[in-house]
Design a protein around this motif. Sequence first.
Motif, PDB file in Angstrom:
ATOM      1  N   VAL A  80       0.845  -1.200   0.000  1.00 13.42           N
ATOM      2  CA  VAL A  80       0.000   0.000   0.000  1.00 13.42           C
ATOM      3  C   VAL A  80       0.878   1.248   0.000  1.00 13.42           C
ATOM      4  O   VAL A  80       0.656   2.186  -0.768  1.00 13.42           O
ATOM      5  N   MET A  81       1.900   1.258   0.860  1.00 10.09           N
ATOM      6  CA  MET A  81       2.773   2.426   0.944  1.00 10.09           C
ATOM      7  C   MET A  81       3.570   2.628  -0.345  1.00 10.09           C
ATOM      8  O   MET A  81       3.740   3.755  -0.802  1.00 10.09           O
ATOM      9  N   LEU A  82       4.033   1.558  -0.944  1.00 12.65           N
ATOM     10  CA  LEU A  82       4.763   1.652  -2.202  1.00 12.65           C
ATOM     11  C   LEU A  82       3.873   2.215  -3.308  1.00 12.65           C
ATOM     12  O   LEU A  82       4.279   3.124  -4.049  1.00 12.65           O
ATOM     13  N   ARG A 154      -8.121  -0.367  -3.471  1.00 13.86           N
ATOM     14  CA  ARG A 154      -9.266  -1.188  -3.079  1.00 13.86           C
ATOM     15  C   ARG A 154      -8.896  -2.660  -3.083  1.00 13.86           C
ATOM     16  O   ARG A 154      -9.345  -3.427  -2.229  1.00 13.86           O
ATOM     17  N   GLY A 155      -8.091  -3.066  -4.056  1.00 12.66           N
ATOM     18  CA  GLY A 155      -7.669  -4.456  -4.129  1.00 12.66           C
ATOM     19  C   GLY A 155      -6.825  -4.872  -2.938  1.00 12.66           C
ATOM     20  O   GLY A 155      -6.999  -5.961  -2.384  1.00 12.66           O
ATOM     21  N   LEU A 158      -9.137  -3.793   0.724  1.00 13.11           N
ATOM     22  CA  LEU A 158     -10.404  -4.487   0.949  1.00 13.11           C
ATOM     23  C   LEU A 158     -10.358  -5.981   0.618  1.00 13.11           C
ATOM     24  O   LEU A 158     -11.036  -6.772   1.262  1.00 13.11           O
ATOM     25  N   LYS A 159      -9.564  -6.361  -0.397  1.00 15.06           N
ATOM     26  CA  LYS A 159      -9.566  -7.756  -0.842  1.00 15.06           C
ATOM     27  C   LYS A 159      -8.319  -8.535  -0.444  1.00 15.06           C
ATOM     28  O   LYS A 159      -8.299  -9.751  -0.548  1.00 15.06           O
ATOM     29  N   GLY A 160      -7.265  -7.836  -0.066  1.00 11.41           N
ATOM     30  CA  GLY A 160      -6.028  -8.514   0.293  1.00 11.41           C
ATOM     31  C   GLY A 160      -5.218  -8.970  -0.906  1.00 11.41           C
ATOM     32  O   GLY A 160      -4.400  -9.883  -0.797  1.00 11.41           O
ATOM     33  N   ASN A 161      -5.412  -8.341  -2.056  1.00  4.77           N
ATOM     34  CA  ASN A 161      -4.664  -8.709  -3.261  1.00  4.77           C
ATOM     35  C   ASN A 161      -3.189  -8.375  -3.105  1.00  4.77           C
ATOM     36  O   ASN A 161      -2.813  -7.462  -2.368  1.00  4.77           O
ATOM     37  N   LEU A 166      -2.420  -7.324  -9.200  1.00  2.00           N
ATOM     38  CA  LEU A 166      -2.550  -5.901  -9.523  1.00  2.00           C
ATOM     39  C   LEU A 166      -1.434  -5.395 -10.447  1.00  2.00           C
ATOM     40  O   LEU A 166      -1.189  -4.200 -10.516  1.00  2.00           O
ATOM     41  N   TYR A 167      -0.762  -6.303 -11.153  1.00  3.89           N
ATOM     42  CA  TYR A 167       0.360  -5.874 -11.989  1.00  3.89           C
ATOM     43  C   TYR A 167      -0.090  -4.962 -13.130  1.00  3.89           C
ATOM     44  O   TYR A 167       0.627  -4.049 -13.520  1.00  3.89           O
TER      45      TYR A 167
END
Length: 193
Positions: A80-82, A154-155, A158-161, A166-167
């Motif tokens: 998330v931070m990246l 959101r991925g 909320l979803k733990g992707n 997410l590439y």
Amino acid sequence: PGLIAMILRLISTLLTSIAIVREKETGTMEQLLVSPVKPPQIIIGKVLPYTVLGFLDGLIILVVGSLLFQVPIQGSLLLVMLMMLVYVVTGLSLGMLVSTMAKTQSVAMLVAITLTVLPSMLMSGFIFPITSMPEVLQWFSRIVPATYFLEIIRGIVLKGNDLSNLYRPAGMLLGIDVVLLVLSIRTFRIRLE
């Protein structure tokens, strides 16, 4: 998670859009240019504080969302931070591009709001689902960086992707970063000459 995208976009682009213009208006840009500091160093010096500020704002939003509103972060906090850092750089690059082209601070702010807030809110999927938009607007939403960041945040939250899921949006966001950075640096050099 969508609020992170809107707040980061607003802060990073608006603040940066007036950075170079302010120096031009006050007449201190000429002093900077005759100093031993090179133009890329000027850009880094102008952008770095806003990068830290935007990143800290994103972390504050995550902490408040998690503690106050009980929105758990399902995925990797490091990812998330990246991705927040990549998104902040996108906003900063756009802000620098606007700043190098605008003549006054008011024009820079107006252009920055027009280019960021309206498309980010209306075309990114923040308020309206992209699939419910007319096809022309769906195509337009593909050039709005917030579209990809919303999918990423959101991925993860909320979803733990992870990045393997997410590439595609991460790659698109990085591509937009590169294009905006190159444009802002080239425009800055052109305007200096």
